[in-house]
Design an enzyme around this catalytic site. Structure first.
Site, PDB file in Angstrom:
ATOM      1  N   SER A 164     -18.937  12.767   4.195  1.00  0.00           N
ATOM      2  CA  SER A 164     -19.858  12.435   3.110  1.00  0.00           C
ATOM      3  C   SER A 164     -21.232  12.168   3.694  1.00  0.00           C
ATOM      4  O   SER A 164     -21.376  11.825   4.876  1.00  0.00           O
ATOM      5  CB  SER A 164     -19.386  11.178   2.375  1.00  0.00           C
ATOM      6  OG  SER A 164     -19.650  10.018   3.156  1.00  0.00           O
ATOM      7  N   ASP A 165     -22.270  12.343   2.881  1.00  0.00           N
ATOM      8  CA  ASP A 165     -23.548  11.771   3.258  1.00  0.00           C
ATOM      9  C   ASP A 165     -23.371  10.250   3.213  1.00  0.00           C
ATOM     10  O   ASP A 165     -22.409   9.730   2.631  1.00  0.00           O
ATOM     11  CB  ASP A 165     -24.661  12.240   2.314  1.00  0.00           C
ATOM     12  CG  ASP A 165     -26.029  12.238   2.982  1.00  0.00           C
ATOM     13  OD1 ASP A 165     -26.202  11.502   3.972  1.00  0.00           O
ATOM     14  OD2 ASP A 165     -26.920  12.971   2.520  1.00  0.00           O
ATOM     15  N   CYS A 166     -24.291   9.539   3.832  1.00  0.00           N
ATOM     16  CA  CYS A 166     -24.032   8.126   4.103  1.00  0.00           C
ATOM     17  C   CYS A 166     -24.075   7.274   2.845  1.00  0.00           C
ATOM     18  O   CYS A 166     -25.113   7.173   2.182  1.00  0.00           O
ATOM     19  CB  CYS A 166     -24.986   7.631   5.168  1.00  0.00           C
ATOM     20  SG  CYS A 166     -24.679   8.500   6.734  1.00  0.00           S
TER      21      CYS A 166
END
Length: 768
Positions: A288-290
């Protein structure tokens, strides 16, 4: 099964330090000795399963986040999956630079991808990626970096306001696709090699190009995108990255796509990514993006709890949570039967099979990559490539003959907020550079006598520095104003509201122009800004160029172009629109085709006249173009294979081969970038005005010299997406055109007919 109290146990397992000293597992001693994960004769998935099957539920969950604690009792050390290398080994949670003066205190800092994209030189992209991966491995061997690098950003730069457009190679999906193929090959050490050099990560999947615009934030934005636009524009670079270049990692984006958060989208992560493009279990994973997993719940409001959001993301195919949502809430999800142990094991096998393919468990002596060290960082070749990339990416937008400077010009006034740029030349996602050659230093290195005044800031309103700049300029032989954009205007989490030149920069340029001296303006930054006034008024500016973020050697590259030691040949990788464009379409509108509320996006669709179009770029010489072999004039669709489920992709099959000759008819040795566009009549409307189907950078063509090359135009380049996203080759009248016709080079064209019935060459998955 895990009860709710065990979430605290899992949280305690996860280390809190952001930087870790990387070590490799030791297969020669217990507890790993004898485990099949150490058996080099077995395949990566079998090896990964052998160790992951021994994890407890708590250990599985603890290792689903980017800062993974490993499993000490099994001999698995901690590991940080998040390292960065957008245009060189970069500061990030997974990378630690040492103190100045010591080994590993710096790494080569290449130009930002937007400038590298302007080179249209894919072999150069591969060379640079090879250097980056070599330096990354050296850092890893010293315990200062991971083996996974969350690069490249290949979202097409479709809206000029996007703050992260500087991280991309440009706006054209074909160009991005060719770029990313070369980049992944250089980073990973080949196309799907048995052992990865490093792991690359294509991001952000999908339809991501908004940060924070008028209250619309990326964390909760829902991108409404038609199947046609997904298939035709937003996802082709990802298809090439995954299906063709065999990237090992994908990052799902913050935004939703058509109502479903990307990191929870089975359609994107299973139907498209894994089923259509073959992103298999053999060393490949999704991160995932953060905090994007948390955003499923708290920004998109897609679920009623963080546990449910975590379960949806994991089951959809997100294998690593950049954050702590998985580690905190998957125990609840497991306890509530929202997930099963098999879901966790699947994610961990994907992770650990990638580590197997990186040689993580193999003897160091048998691996060339494990021998790389400080002596392989900042080599002479790396320095040369950083300089070459900056030179090749500079784009000459306007020139009345003032450039290159005549020998009589020795005293140069460097004015503007970019004239003494240092770290600014790196853009974002950068590391510590071995050196940063400012424009001032580059001009001094070239032998010029320099006077310098900042004159004005990027976006300030003060004119207090004008007089000093004017006084210095009066005593110079020529004036070079360097300005444009900076990180205060465009960056991650910050979109622009307009595309006019910011601050009082143009006011100072106007006053400088009244001194009657040769005046050159340099526009820096990743996004384009409206240069209408600079373009039209010959009395204001003699020459205008664009320089992006040119990296560690930017000053030398600029000076050598100004004096004519090298000739500019870069091409704009994005459209420069008039400033009114931002009033005509909101950033939240993802459509590409023109309508009553949208003037159209990118050079393919924009229905007005750009200030400078995609592909524009002048030279210090002249070129003539000819077909060295005349292309065909008539083609039958009956000769084109039609799509069959499960068969080989047809879009890569050749449609025809074009043979082009380029002759330098001027007086300066120069590179030349040949861009081949295709336009069609007879397509379902509204249709693209034209699209890029091929390009090639010719190197150092001498005066009077002619060079030739062949272009393979593929079926995918000739085909267009229908409303369902399926690609079809349509009958109609086609026209190939080489070059843009707006940069001083005469275009070369060829017309041909495609006869018969339309033929479907690919099928796009339906979002059920």
């Amino acid at each position: 099964m895990v009860n709710l109290a065990q979430s605290a146990i899992v949280a305690a397992i996860v280390p809190t330090a952001l930087a870790i000293n990387y070590t490799f597992p030791n297969c020669n001693v217990a507890p790993l000795q004898g485990n099949a994960v150490c058996d080099t004769a077995k395949d990566a998935v079998t090896r990964a399963k052998a160790i992951v099957s021994l994890f407890t539920d708590e250990e599985l969950i603890a290792n689903t986040v980017n800062l993974s604690p490993g499993v000490p009792r099994l001999g698995l050390p901690p590991y940080e999956w998040w390292s960065e290398a957008l245009h060189g080994v970069a500061g990030s949670p997974g990378i630690t630079f040492s103190t100045p003066g010591n080994p590993f205190s710096y790494a080569t800092s290449f130009p930002q991808p937007i400038l590298l994209g302007a080179t249209f030189n894919d072999p150069l992209v591969k060379e640079i990626a090879t250097v980056i991966s070599t330096e990354a491995r050296a850092f890893n061997n010293a315990g200062r970096a991971g083996l996974d690098f969350w690069t490249p950003n290949i979202n097409p730069f479709k809206d000029p306001r996007w703050g992260r457009g500087q991280e991309t190679p440009g706006e054209d999906p074909y160009h991005l696709s060719q770029y990313v193929y070369s980049l992944i090959e250089g980073l990973q050490g080949g196309i799907d090699p048995k052992q990865y050099k490093v792991i690359a990560d294509c991001k952000h999947f999908a339809a991501y190009d908004l940060e924070d615009w008028q209250g619309h934030e990326r964390y909760g934005f829902d991108a409404i995108v038609s199947p046609q636009d997904l298939s035709e524009y937003y996802l082709p670079p990802f298809q090439t990255c995954v299906r063709d270049a065999k990237v090992a990692s994908i990052m799902c984006s913050y935004n939703s796509v058509n109502g479903v958060p990307a990191c929870a989208s089975k359609y994107l992560l299973q139907d498209v990514l894994r089923d259509l493009w073959g992103f298999n279990e053999d060393g490949r994973w999704v991160t995932s993006d953060c905090d994007a997993v948390r955003n499923i719940w708290d920004s998109h409001n897609y679920t009623t709890s963080a546990a449910n959001a975590s379960a949806l993301a994991l089951k959809a195919g997100t294998d690593i949570d950049c954050g702590t949502t998985f580690s905190k809430y998957l125990p609840q999800a497991l306890n509530q039967s929202l997930i099963e142990r098999a879901d966790l094991e699947r994610a961990l096998v994907r992770q650990y099979s990638s580590l197997v393919r990186l040689g993580y468990f193999d003897p160091a002596a048998s691996q060339p990559y494990r021998q790389l060290g400080w002596g392989d960082v900042d080599t002479g070749n790396a320095k040369d490539l950083a300089y070459q990339a900056a030179v090749e990416g500079f784009v000459l937008l306007k020139n009345d003959g003032t450039l290159p400077f005549k020998e009589s010009i020795r005293r140069v006034a460097l004015i503007g907020p970019w004239a003494n740029a240092t770290m600014l030349m790196q853009g974002n996602y950068f590391g510590t550079a071995p050196y940063l050659i400012t424009p001032i230093q580059g001009a001094i290195n070239a032998g010029y006598v320099i006077s310098y005044s900042r004159g004005t800031s990027i976006s300030g309103t003060s004119t207090s520095g004008f007089q000093e700049a004017l006084d210095l300029a009066k005593r110079a032989d020529a004036i070079v104003f360097l300005g444009g954009l900076d990180e205060s205007i465009e960056t991650e989490a910050r979109d622009r509201l307009n595309i006019a030149w910011p601050g009082r920069q143009l006011d100072l340029v106007d006053q400088l122009s009244k001194l009657g001296k040769p005046l050159v303006v340099g526009q820096f930054g990743g996004g384009q800004i409206d240069g209408t006034d600079l373009k039209k008024n010959e009395k204001v500016v003699n020459s205008l160029f664009w320089g992006g973020y040119p990296g560690q050697s930017g000053g030398d590259a600029l000076a050598d172009i100004l004096r004519g030691k090298v000739a500019p040949a870069g091409r704009l990788p994005i459209t420069q629109y008039p400033k009114e464009y931002t009033d005509q379409v909101p950033m939240t509108d993802m459509t590409l085709r023109p309508s009553a509320t949208n003037p159209g996006r990118t050079y393919m669709w924009y229905n007005d006249t750009p200030v400078y179009e995609f592909g524009h770029g002048l030279h210090y010489t002249n070129f003539t173009l000819t077909w060295s072999k005349k292309p065909g004039v008539k083609y039958q669709t009956s000769n084109i294979k039609s799509f069959e489920s499960g068969k080989k992709a047809l879009d890569l099959e050749p449609f025809d081969t074009l043979d082009l000759a380029v002759k330098n008819t001027g007086e300066a040795t120069s590179d030349y970038v040949a861009l081949i566009f295709l336009s069609v009549t007879g397509l379902p409307q509204p249709a693209p005005k034209k699209k890029l189907v091929g390009y090639k950078r010719f190197s150092q063509i001498k005066p009077g010299e002619e060079k030739t090359t062949s272009f393979v135009v593929t079926l995918g380049a000739v085909a267009h997406a229908d409303e369902s996203g399926d690609f079809r080759v349509f009958p109609g009248s086609y026209k190939l055109t080489v070059d843009t016709g707006s940069n001083g080079v005469s275009t070369l064209s060829h017309e041909f007919e495609v006869e018969g019935q339309d033929v479907r060459i690919s099928e796009w998955p339906r979002d059920k």
